[in-house]
Every structure is written in structure tokens, then in C-alpha cells.
Design a protein around this motif. Structure first.
Motif, short mmCIF file in Angstrom:
data_model
loop_
_atom_site.label_atom_id
_atom_site.label_comp_id
_atom_site.label_asym_id
_atom_site.label_seq_id
_atom_site.Cartn_x
_atom_site.Cartn_y
_atom_site.Cartn_z
N ARG C 17 0.89 -1.08 -0.03
CA ARG C 17 0.03 0.16 -0.07
C ARG C 17 0.83 1.38 0.06
NH1 ARG C 17 -2.54 -1.63 3.56
NH2 ARG C 17 -4.55 -2.08 2.76
N ILE C 23 -5.99 7.67 1.10
CA ILE C 23 -6.63 8.52 1.86
C ILE C 23 -7.29 8.02 3.05
CG2 ILE C 23 -6.66 9.79 -0.45
CD1 ILE C 23 -9.65 8.94 -0.70
N ARG C 24 -7.30 6.98 3.52
CA ARG C 24 -7.78 6.53 4.68
C ARG C 24 -9.40 6.13 4.43
NH1 ARG C 24 -2.52 7.61 4.75
NH2 ARG C 24 -1.75 7.80 6.56
N CYS C 25 -9.90 5.99 3.15
CA CYS C 25 -11.23 5.81 2.93
C CYS C 25 -11.75 4.55 3.77
CB CYS C 25 -11.63 5.92 1.57
SG CYS C 25 -10.98 4.38 0.74
N ALA C 27 -12.25 1.75 2.32
CA ALA C 27 -12.69 0.82 1.60
C ALA C 27 -12.14 -0.59 1.69
CB ALA C 27 -12.83 1.28 -0.04
N ILE C 46 -3.84 2.63 7.53
CA ILE C 46 -4.17 1.38 7.18
C ILE C 46 -3.06 0.45 6.87
CG2 ILE C 46 -5.65 0.24 5.36
CD1 ILE C 46 -7.18 2.35 6.30
N CYS C 63 -10.01 0.37 -4.23
CA CYS C 63 -9.10 1.55 -3.77
C CYS C 63 -9.44 2.86 -4.69
CB CYS C 63 -7.84 1.04 -3.56
SG CYS C 63 -6.81 2.43 -3.23
N PRO C 64 -10.06 3.69 -4.18
CA PRO C 64 -10.19 4.93 -5.34
C PRO C 64 -8.92 5.53 -5.51
CG PRO C 64 -10.95 5.48 -2.97
CD PRO C 64 -10.35 4.03 -2.86
N THR C 65 -7.68 5.31 -5.00
CA THR C 65 -6.50 6.08 -5.60
C THR C 65 -5.50 4.96 -5.98
OG1 THR C 65 -5.57 6.04 -3.19
CG2 THR C 65 -6.87 8.09 -3.68
N ILE C 68 -3.10 0.02 -3.64
CA ILE C 68 -2.77 -1.23 -3.38
C ILE C 68 -2.33 -2.06 -4.33
CG2 ILE C 68 -3.99 -3.07 -2.24
CD1 ILE C 68 -5.96 -1.40 -1.08
S1 SF4 Z 1 -8.78 1.69 -0.35
FE1 SF4 Z 1 -6.93 2.60 -0.71
S2 SF4 Z 1 -7.12 4.73 -0.19
FE2 SF4 Z 1 -8.83 3.56 0.92
S3 SF4 Z 1 -8.01 3.29 2.80
FE3 SF4 Z 1 -7.47 1.46 1.62
S4 SF4 Z 1 -5.57 1.65 0.84
FE4 SF4 Z 1 -6.39 3.70 1.53
#
Ligand code: SF4
Ligand code: FAD
Ligand code: SF4
Ligand code: SF4
Ligand code: SF4
Ligand code: SF4
Lengths: 152, 422, 504
Positions: C17, C23-25, C27, C46, C63-65, C68
């Protein structure tokens, strides 16, 4: 009027609606920058409740007789008579939280907003993404747990 | 149809908007004693200390009257209502005819005859003009010292505003603690502590017996117990009462406020009333009460307006509630936050965590009140629970959790709320 | 990780990661059903417990960004051509547990894939190809016994009474997957898609939930050794009945749905108490010979007034041709043959990976044998087991199948990433799980749409390929092995497949 309805049955608690909403209401429209570099950080106007196995995303219903509008101290919340949407003027908002107290859906949150030199805590609520045809949260939802519909 | 609205404030605006929505051909006239475009009465303390400018004081846009086809008669006072003739009489004798009339004349400050209270330096605090006058008065003094009589919401908000302006302020409250209507003792003592921490003096269980003057200028007040407080300014803020004086002889029935039925109609045909001037069904107490708050005024205004324009609406009863802040700390109080009678089926749930204090009051298993200090997130959900009269005994342990939400409530309730238009 | 058993802690994946992009979402946290991702509120970070990761990629796709990456654990044993990674890890696991290794999905071993060694013929100059966009192209397929001859009256109408037939608008059906092994939402997705496509889905051995009876005319109801959910009503509800003898992923053994998966709806449908294991015995206890099978076939036909075709499903095994011949003679209308790459919800790994034969050779052998015996028309042949694309399907038909069954591909269109954890009931894609939190990840509205898309895409490709062969009807390709050639196969393999070497 078309508003966003949650379909609890299909919500998988991924929070992507929140990310989309935050991003849509950011300056950069980029999730990473919205979260990381924008100060103050934009805040989602929908909120995912998660109580495994249940999850649901809840935002403003744009009520016909909106209690937030009825409670607002200085008319920062009004009903747009043309679109029917309940609009919040964040520059005008006093941050008195009368609307938060009144909204039966718990749909109003708080956000920090820069105004000139100062930063104010003001109310934050769904505006149905006026720049978009389909609201951001609806487009982002991977499981159609949010729909943009007119249910009369 | 000719509609006349007395009062250009919260109740009046909602009546106007309802009428304008339902009756596009109707002619609306609004008459207000105050000379201003509709403004936010509840924000006058913030205007006074400069926290907000004039633009944020206006409750509706500049084109509000025009958009809603309203003739605004501002700075004009109604002195008499002649229901027989369907006519109201103004201070200059002008007469205005109506087909339907709504009285939204609000409240007036209660001003008991305190010795020495007549004369300069003495203020009430319910209008924009009051706020401007008080501001100008204290600004003209080098080291202003004020006594605010009354530790209710308006008094405390005025006191905070004065404090922000550098005034040395003492609040004198007759009851054991401030904000008796909205808080329990615990919360009130906390609020008093916040006030004191920010340099306000708070005197409770006492009141002002007389105002002392030297050559007409206020020099101090004498309290009931005999103590004296030096000051040059006194704000009288012990409450408001319905503004019904001018109704005398009209035949409109008044108890404490104007008595209305569940669609805001008075005992007189075609005469309606809404807002602080009324006495209407209280949702919890199930009897007529004066509930002088914005959400009640606006809802009543809307119901009166709709009914006047031909779509009868039914008032579900008013629920007292308020949200306020002192020096950045917030309080929200909804419904009945004190167990009036320990034997009356009341039950309290309390949750305390540092600055946060939350309390829920249940009666016979139903939620009747919520008090929350320094926690505002989604508080409104409690409003809908109170309104639903559902039994919450089964979810007592979750009720005050920070993430409390719809998923803690029965599925049927959730579906009813969230799958239908709001 | 602390408290680990070091002999057992060789794990397959690492969740990388990029915390700068995260962004600590959360998801990924909620999506991982294996508890690999978690949020540490104290540090606002995370993290992942890599050992829990099964490589399903649910989190990385959400993961929106895109921060991962699920990567193969770079930890390497000393390379050893005999002892491969998985041999070693399985061994360590068993030394720790003493148990049979159970897995899900199909055989993943690198056996020769004959589809990849067969090429399709095309028309050039001497015989024209057909443009499917301009000319009609027939994919409609009838499954069921065809008469030896037909008789026509003076008006030209057929007087021969045909045996009951299944009518498919495309030669692809959804293979048996039982309610219980997959959840209701998956069943509904498949059923809806079958209806919309004009093909069939198969209940598998778990019965048919009452609420899906509305799809009955597009349903093949299965009757397996456990007889779960079998009732006169059930048999009457489907368009055809399939007797399940065997399954490609685990020939010769029965089925086992663990009690934890037997929740309310499943218990009702299977007609067994909640929480009890649903065990299908290895053999049908009333079938020990072709004669016994015949009895069951006719019992079922009798029960459904000879109105529905009866199919018999077997695993592809060494003497599949002879078995198929027996089944045809026993009165089956359809024979479904499941190759060794067929999927499963749970099978012992040793069996999944080592028992049975590839479907390619099985089809060729069975088709050939039935032709030789002159009974090819007596049954339809449905091939199953690892069909990945339209070209696999068209080759199967050219080899002699009437239609194919797909299951793994169907699940993949619903999200399955072949992580092979079906047996654990925690499928992160919400497919092979009945956990209500996970099962809702398949929304049948979306599921049905995606299945329809997939089959339509394949069907269009099949039409294109028929066109280039100058064929305008799928029927004409059936068993037309002359349109196939082998590449890179030995002479024996070519013979087994009944095709010629490319260039000949
Ligand atoms: S989905 Fe991606 S952006 Fe969201 S908390 Fe997990 S690693 Fe971070
Ligand atoms: C400082 C302050 C803070 C407050 N804070 C809150 C708060 O936080 N939350 C809350 O819920 N409530 C608050 N309130 C109370 C709230 O302002 C009242 O409930 C609300 O104003 C009632 O609205 P209304 O329309 O009934 O009457 P009002 O606002 O009292 O308006 C009465 C109108 O009638 C007109 N009028 C009166 N008599 C006549 C006449 N004879 N002829 C012509 N016109 C006439 C007046 O000019 C005015 O336009 C606050 C009030 C004050 C003063
Ligand atoms: S914020 Fe709440 S009360 Fe206001 S319109 Fe939205 S849902 Fe209704
Ligand atoms: S509609 Fe737009 S503003 Fe409203 S919750 Fe969805 S993304 Fe946010
Ligand atoms: S994006 Fe959709 S599924 Fe994900 S949390 Fe939001 S509503 Fe639920
Ligand atoms: S969701 Fe799948 S890929 Fe991601 S960490 Fe969990 S098991 Fe691994």
C-alpha cells in the motif's frame, strides 16, 4: 423531483460514495489532493452507516417541507422554488447548528470553510452535485446502492 | 384573494412562501412595525459584536417581496383589527382590507416595573434596533460595565456579545441556574463554568431589585439580597411574551398567546396566527403552550399560509428545541430534558466523555428529550424518533452512541424514512 | 505475526500500500472478508496482515486512489524443479493440520490445454465466407433426443412426434451450481440472465428456491445423490431434469456443504435442518449399473409425464465414451460431460488436480463412439469444464458437442478472481458465500446484465467465426472436425481428438 435514494440491500460499505462526494466538492476534483493537500479538507455530504452486516449511505432528502429550512436562523438554507432542491449558502451560514438539530435524517454535517482570512465551521449538506448530470455518489457506487430517482 | 400578514419575520415569511406557492394570483401585503427587510432576529447578538455583517442578517434575498408578489408596508404598526369589516387599522389611521389575515406579531420583552429602570442605559434585546442601540451605547463608553438581567438564551447570547465587545458583564439569574428551560442542572452548571472561564460573571438565585442612577446615569444595580453591582448599562432580558396588546377589542381569543386550532386559525373566521404570538398544541405536553422558537414559528407560518391559500394542513404540535453556542462550545436541547417526576415513568440515559455530555429522557419507553453538549453530529435523528413515538427501550444502550444512526432503528422505520420522498 | 506457527507461515501474497496515496477511506478494510486490512486509529494508518491475504484483489479494485498492489510474496524457497512452491507449502500445511487440503474452483495445473492447440479453418476464394451483419446467422440449438427418421404428411407437416427438446438461442448454458454453494443473489443473477438470453441455467444439487420458480421454464433442475430439494413440485418446475452422477472437479466423490453455509433459505430449499452438513454421497445409493440408471431416468420421465428431457451429467474419466454410450442407451436425452478443469465450491486439492481427463478429448471420444454406434442422434452432448472464451466454445462444437455449460466464466463475470477460496464461505466478491454482508455484493440487477453481456459477446464472436467458415448455422458445425487442425500435438493426441495436423 429527482433525489438520491439509498438501497440499503445493496450497500457494501465501501465508502466510495463518500470519497466521490468529497472529491466532487473539492477544488481540485482529485481524491488524493482533496484528501491530502486541500486545506481545509472537503467533507462528504453523504454518510455511510455501517453496522455489519448492514450498511447504508444517507444524505439529504431535499424535503418538500424541509425542517432544516424551517429551523435555519438566518435563511442560509432555502428551497429553490424552480428545482425544488434545498440549498445551503455556506458563505452565509452562521454555524448555529439549528439545521443539524432539526434535520430528521441527520443529513447535515459540518465543514470548515475558508472565508477571507478566517476559517469558519459551517453546515455541509448534499447539493445533488449541481455540476453533474448524475450525482457523484451515484456514479461512484459500485453496486447501485444509490439511485437518482424521482419517486414523486 | 387578498392576504394580509402582520409581522415580517420567521412566521410571516413562511406564510408568504406557502401562499405564494399555492395561490399565484393572490395579493399579499405584509405589515411590519420594524422598518427592515426581513432579517434574522435570532442573530442580532452576532451582529452586535460584529461577528456577522449586515448581509448575513437578511433572512431572505433582496427580491423576496417582488418574487412572491408581496406589498411590503415596513415601519408601519397595526393598532387595531376589525374582523367584521375584514380590515386592519395602522398607526397613521390607514386601513388595509383583507380576505384572510395572519397575525405573526411575535413576542415582546417582559418589562416588570423595576425601580430606576426608566431612562438611558436601560435596554431590551429582541430587535435589530435594540442590538444597534446597545452596540452604539457601549461603544461610546471607555470601560463599559453591564448587568444582564435574566440568564435565559437571549440574555446569555446578549451577554456573550457584550463580552466580545470588551464589556465587563454580569448576568443575574433568578433561578438556581441559567437556561432553566433548556438544560438540566448539570448542563447548566457547565455552561456557567464556560461563561466564567471566559470572563463573564454569573450570579444565580438572585435578581435585580432596583437600578441606581446618579443624575439620570446608571451607576449600578441593587440585588434582592442587598448586594450592589457597579454598572453603566442594564439589559433586561427576563423573557418574551406574546405580543397581543393591540388585539384588545378585536374579539380574537387570547389566553397567554393567541389561541389557534390545528390549522392555525383563531376563533375568528379568516383570521390566523403563527409564531411567538400564539399558543398552540405542544407535541409532548399535549396541551396549548407558547413555544417561542424559530422552527415552531416557521412551521406554524407555513401551515397558516397553506390553509389560508386553500390547502388545509394540520399542525403536528410544537416540539421545543434549541441549538446554541457559547464561546465555541455547543449545546443542543430537544424536548423534555428533565425527568419532571421520577415516578412518572421517566428514565434517563446519560453518557459523559470529557467535554461531551449527552442525555436522553424516556417516558414509558418513548424518547421525549435529548440534551447534548459538544456533540452535534446527526442530532436531528432524535427529533424524528421523538416525533415517531416509537418505543426505544430495546435500543437504550445504543441510543447515545456517537455513531448512533438509522441502522440502530427498526427496518420499517428506516424504510419509511429513507425510501420515500422527504 | 506474533503467535504464528513458523512451519505454517509461508503465505502467498503481500498487500503493498502506497501510504502516500492512501486517503484512509477504509474501502479496503470493509471489503476484505479475510481480515487482511485494518485501520489503526491511533496512528491513522491502514495496515495489512499479509498472511491473511488470498489474492482476491477485492481491495485493490475498490481502492479509489489505486494505491494497493497485491503481489506474490517475494519470499522464495531455494528453487527446485521437483519441489515447487505449492508442493512445499501444501506439505507444511498438512504437517501442521493433519488434514486433507480443500480448495475451490477448477484444476489449475499446467496440463496441456488442447483448445490452445487447435485452430479454426476459414474460407478463401473458393468458398465464400458469410457476413453475419448482413445475413442471418442461426445459433438456435435444440437439445434432446432426435428421431432416427421423420415422417411428413401430404401437406408437408411432420407427423413424427418429437421427444421433448430444450431450445437455446445460443449454444451456451449456465452450468450446475447449487444454491448454498453460491448464494441466492448469484442464483437470481444467473436465472435472470438465462431467461433474458433464451438459454438455461442449472440449479445444481441444492434445490430451487420458491422465489425462483418464476424462471422455471429456463431452469434445468438437478437431482443428485443427496436428493436435496427434490420433490414432485421441483421436478415439475424445471424445463429439464439432470441426474448428476459426477463432477469434473472431483470425479468419484460426493459433495459436502458445511453446516455453517446451511442458513434458513438454504435449509428450506434443500429440505434439511438449518446448520446441518449437506452431504451428497459419492455414488447414488440406487445406481450401481446402467440398468439402475435407466430406472431412475424413467422414474423421472414418468414423474414428469415424458414432457421434459432428462440429462445425465458425468465427469470426464478414462472410459467416458463407453459410459456415455451406456447412458444414451439407458434413455437419457442429454449427456453432460464435465472435464477436469471444471470448477467446484469445494474439493480435495489432490483430487481436483489429478483425477479425470480434459474435456477436449472427452468430447471427441464420446462423439466418435456414439457415431460409430449409430446413436449420436439419440442424445445431445453438452460439454463443460473450463470454457474461457467463444473460441473454446466453437472448437468444442466442432469437436462434437451440441452445446456447452459454463460456470467459472459466469462467476468471473460477477467478479470472481479465481482466488480458490470458495470452500471457506468468505468469498470477498460475494459469490460463494451466504454471509449476508458478503452476499449482497452481488446485486442481481448488475449480475444479470453482466452475464447477458458476456454471452452476447461470445455469441457474436461465434457468429463471426461461423461466417468466416462460410457456415450460417451452428448446427452445421457440430462434429465438423474437418474445420479444426492441430498445432503442436503428437500424432496420438491428434488421433484422440480426431483432427488433422495443420497443413494437412
Ligand atoms: S482503499 Fe486505498 S485509499 Fe482507501 S484506505 Fe484502503 S488503501 Fe487507503
Ligand atoms: C436574540 C435572540 C436570539 C434568539 N435565538 C433563537 C435561537 O437560537 N433559536 C430559536 O429557535 N429561537 C431564537 N430566538 C427566538 C426567535 O427569534 C423567535 O422565536 C422568532 O423570532 C419568532 O418569530 P415570529 O415570526 O413569530 O415573530 P418575531 O420574530 O418576533 O417577529 C414579529 C414581527 O411582527 C412585527 N410586529 C409586531 N407587532 C406588530 C404590529 N403591531 N404591527 C405590525 N407589525 C408588528 C415585528 O416588526 C416583526 O416583524 C431568539 C430571539 C432573539 C431575540
Ligand atoms: S437537510 Fe434534512 S431536513 Fe433539510 S431538506 Fe435535507 S433531509 Fe430534509
Ligand atoms: S448527490 Fe452529490 S452532494 Fe449529494 S451526497 Fe451525492 S455526491 Fe454528495
Ligand atoms: S458507494 Fe454504494 S455500496 Fe459503497 S458505501 Fe456508498 S452506497 Fe454503499
Ligand atoms: S481483499 Fe483479497 S486481495 Fe485484498 S487483502 Fe483481502 S484477501 Fe488480499
Amino acid at each position: 423531483m429527482k433525489v438520491v435514494y439509498p438501497r440499503e440491500q445493496w450497500c457494501v460499505a465501501c465508502n466510495l460514495c463518500e470519497v466521490a462526494c468529497m472529491t466532487e466538492h473539492s477544488k481540485t476534483k482529485d481524491p488524493l489532493k482533496a484528501y491530502r493537500t486541500e486545506k481545509p479538507r472537503p467533507v462528504s455530504r453523504t454518510r455511510v452507516e455501517y453496522r455489519p452486516p448492514l450498511a447504508i449511505s444517507i444524505m439529504c432528502r431535499h424535503c418538500a417541507e424541509a425542517e432544516c429550512v424551517e429551523a435555519c436562523k438566518n435563511g442560509s438554507l432555502t428551497r429553490n422554488e424552480v428545482t425544488g432542491r434545498i440549498e445551503l449558502d455556506q458563505d452565509k451560514c452562521l454555524g448555529c447548528w439549528m439545521c443539524i438539530m432539526a434535520c430528521p435524517y441527520g443529513a447535515i454535517g459540518q465543514v470548515t470553510r475558508p472565508v477571507g482570512q478566517e476559517e469558519r465551521r459551517v453546515a455541509n449538506k448534499c447539493d445533488l452535485c449541481p455540476d453533474r448530470e448524475v450525482p457523484a455518489c451515484v456514479s461512484a457506487c459500485p453496486n447501485r446502492a444509490l439511485v437518482f430517482e424521482d419517486r414523486g | 384573494m387578498k392576504y394580509v400578514i402582520i409581522g415580517n419575520s420567521y412566521a410571516g415569511v413562511f406564510a408568504i412562501e406557502a401562499i405564494s406557492r399555492l395561490d399565484a394570483g393572490g395579493a399579499i401585503t405584509v405589515i411590519s412595525r420594524e422598518p427592515y427587510h426581513v432579517y434574522a432576529r435570532a442573530a442580532i447578538h452576532e451582529y452586535m459584536d460584529g461577528a456577522i455583517g449586515e448581509s448575513r442578517m437578511y433572512y431572505r434575498d433582496k427580491d423576496f417581496y417582488e418574487r412572491n408578489r408581496v406589498t411590503a408596508m415596513l415601519g408601519r404598526t397595526v393598532t387595531q383589527i376589525l374582523p367584521e369589516q375584514h380590515r386592519v387599522v395602522l398607526d397613521d389611521g390607514q386601513k388595509v382590507d383583507y380576505d384572510r389575515l395572519m397575525i405573526g406579531a411575535g413576542g415582546v420583552p417582559i418589562t416588570p416595573p423595576i425601580e430606576g429602570s426608566k431612562g438611558p442605559g436601560m435596554f431590551t434585546f429582541t430587535t435589530w434596533d435594540d442590538a444597534k442601540a446597545l452596540r452604539d451605547w457601549v461603544k461610546a463608553r471607555k470601560t463599559p460595565k453591564a448587568v444582564v438581567i435574566g440568564g435565559g438564551l437571549i440574555g446569555l447570547q446578549c451577554a456573550e456579545g457584550l463580552k466580545h465587545m470588551g464589556v465587563d458583564v454580569t448576568v443575574v439569574e433568578l433561578a438556581d441556574y441559567v437556561l432553566v428551560k433548556a438544560l438540566d442542572r448539570f448542563a447548566a452548571l457547565r455552561v456557567q463554568q464556560w461563561l466564567r472561564d471566559n470572563g463573564l460573571n454569573v450570579v444565580t438565585g438572585n435578581t435585580v431589585a432596583s437600578v441606581s442612577r446618579v443624575k439620570g446615569a446608571i451607576t449600578g444595580v441593587k440585588l434582592k439580597g442587598g448586594e450592589r453591582l457597579k454598572c453603566d448599562t442594564v439589559v433586561l432580558s427576563i423573557g418574551v411574551r406574546p405580543n397581543t396588546g393591540f388585539l384588545e377589542g378585536s374579539g380574537i381569543k387570547v389566553d397567554r398567546g393567541i389561541m389557534v386550532d390545528n390549522s392555525m386559525q383563531t376563533n375568528i373566521r379568516d383570521v390566523f396566527a403563527a409564531g411567538d404570538v400564539t399558543e398552540a398544541e405542544d407535541f409532548l405536553r399535549k396541551r396549548p403552550e407558547v413555544i417561542p422558537i424559530i422552527p415552531v414559528a416557521t412551521m406554524q407560518g407555513r401551515i397558516a399560509g397553506s390553509t389560508m391559500a386553500g390547502r388545509k394542513e394540520v399542525y403536528p404540535g410544537g416540539l421545543s428545541q434549541s441549538a446554541f453556542q457559547f464561546f465555541g462550545k455547543s449545546v443542543i436541547s430537544i424536548g423534555n430534558v428533565i425527568s419532571i417526576d421520577k415516578n412518572g415513568g421517566f428514565e434517563e440515559i446519560i453518557s459523559e466523555d470529557g467535554e461531551v455530555y449527552k442525555k436522553a429522557v424516556l417516558r414509558d419507553g418513548m424518547l421525549v428529550g435529548v440534551l447534548s453538549m459538544n456533540f452535534v453530529t446527526r442530532i436531528g435523528i432524535y427529533n424524528s424518533i421523538i416525533r415517531s413515538r416509537m418505543n426505544v427501550s430495546g435500543i437504550k444502550d445504543k441510543l447515545l452512541a456517537d455513531n448512533f444512526g438509522f441502522l440502530d432503528l427498526p427496518k420499517e422505520f428506516r424504510d419509511e424514512m429513507l425510501t420515500k420522498p422527504g | 505475526m506474533l503467535y504464528k506457527n513458523p512451519y505454517n507461515n509461508y503465505f502467498d501474497y503481500v498487500v503493498q500500500r502506497d501510504l502516500d496515496k492512501c486517503i484512509r477511506c477504509k474501502a479496503c478494510v470493509a471489503q476484505c472478508s479475510y481480515g487482511a486490512n485494518f485501520y489503526d486509529a491511533d496512528r491513522d494508518v491502514i495496515y495489512s496482515t499479509d498472511a491473511n491475504c488470498v489474492g482476491c484483489m477485492r481491495c485493490s479494485t475498490f481502492c479509489p486512489t489505486d494505491c494497493i498492489r497485491i503481489v506474490r510474496n517475494p519470499d522464495t524457497f531455494r528453487p527446485n524443479a521437483n519441489w515447487k512452491d505449492n508442493n512445499m507449502k501444501d506439505l507444511y500445511k498438512q504437517a501442521g493440520t493433519g488434514g486433507i487440503i480443500i480448495t475451490g474452483m477448477g484444476n489449475d495445473k499446467p496440463y496441456t490445454n488442447y483448445w490452445e492447440h487447435m485452430v479454426i479453418d476459414a474460407c478463401q476464394v473458393t468458398n465464400p465466407s458469410i457476413d453475419p451483419l448482413r445475413e442471418p446467422m442461426e445459433l438456435r440449438t435444440f437439445l434432446g433426443r432426435k428421431p432416427d427418421r421423420i415422417e411428413i404428411d401430404k401437406k408437408g407437416d411432420m407427423t413424427t412426434k418429437l421427444a421433448p427438446q430444450l431450445v437455446l438461442e445460443t449454444p451456451i448454458m449456465f452450468s450446475a451450481m447449487s444454491y448454498g454453494s453460491i448464494n441466492y443473489n448469484v442464483c437470481e443473477s444467473v436465472a435472470r440472465a438465462a431467461k433474458e438470453l433464451g438459454t438455461y441455467w442449472n440449479t445444481g444439487e441444492g434445490g430451487l428456491p420458491k422465489t425462483l420458480y418464476q424462471y422455471g421454464e429456463r431452469t434445468i433442475v438437478q437431482c443428485a445423490s443427496g436428493r436435496f430439494g427434490v420433490s414432485p413440485e421441483y421436478l415439475g418446475a424445471g424445463a429439464a431434469i439432470e441426474i448428476k452422477i459426477g463432477q469434473g472437479a472431483k470425479p468419484g466423490i460426493g459433495g459436502h456443504l458445511p453446516g455453517e453455509k446451511v442458513l434458513e433459505g438454504i435449509s428450506e430449499t434443500r429440505m434439511i435442518p438449518v446448520g446441518t452438513d449437506a452431504i451428497s454421497p459419492a455414488p447414488h445409493h440406487d445406481i450401481y449399473s446402467i440398468e439402475d440408471l435407466k430406472q431412475l431416468i424413467y422414474a423421472l420421465k414418468e414423474a414428469t409425464h415424458y414432457e421434459k428431457p432428462v440429462s445425465v451429467k458425468i465427469a470426464a474419466v478414462h472410459n467416458v465414451a463407453a459410459i456415455a454410450s451406456g447412458i444414451a442407451r439407458a434413455g437419457a436425452d442429454i449427456i453432460a460431460i464435465d472435464g477436469f478443469r471444471g470448477g467446484t465450491g469445494a474439493a480435495p486439492k489432490a483430487i481436483r488436480d489429478n483425477v479425470g481427463i480434459p474435456i477436449e478429448v472427452a468430447i471427441a471420444a464420446v462423439d466418435e463412439r456414439l457415431r460409430q454406434e449409430g446413436i449420436r442422434n439419440a442424445v445431445s452432448l453438452v460439454a463443460a469444464g473450463g470454457f474461457r472464451s467463444s473460441s473454446d466454445v466453437i472448437k468444442a462444437i466442432a469437436l462434437g458437442a451440441d452445446a456447452v455449460y459454463i460456470a467459472t466464466s459466469a462467476l468471473m463475470s460477477l467478479g470472481c478472481t479465481l482466488c480458490q477460496q470458495c470452500h471457506r464461505g468468505r468469498c470477498a466478491w460475494g459469490i460463494t458465500t451466504n454471509d449476508p454482508e458478503l452476499a449482497k455484493r452481488v446485486n442481481p440487477e448488475i449480475g444479470a446484465e453482466r452475464l447477458v453481456n458476456l454471452i452476447q459477446a461470445w455469441s457474436n464472436e461465434i457468429k463471426e467465426m461461423l461466417g468466416l467458415m462460410g457456415i450460417n448455422c451452428i448446427e452445421s458445425l457440430k462434429g465438423n472436425r474437418d474445420r479444426l487442425r492441430g498445432v503442436g500435438l503428437s500424432e496420438v493426441e491428434l488421433t484422440a481428438l480426431g483432427i488433422q495436423q495443420a497443413g494437412m
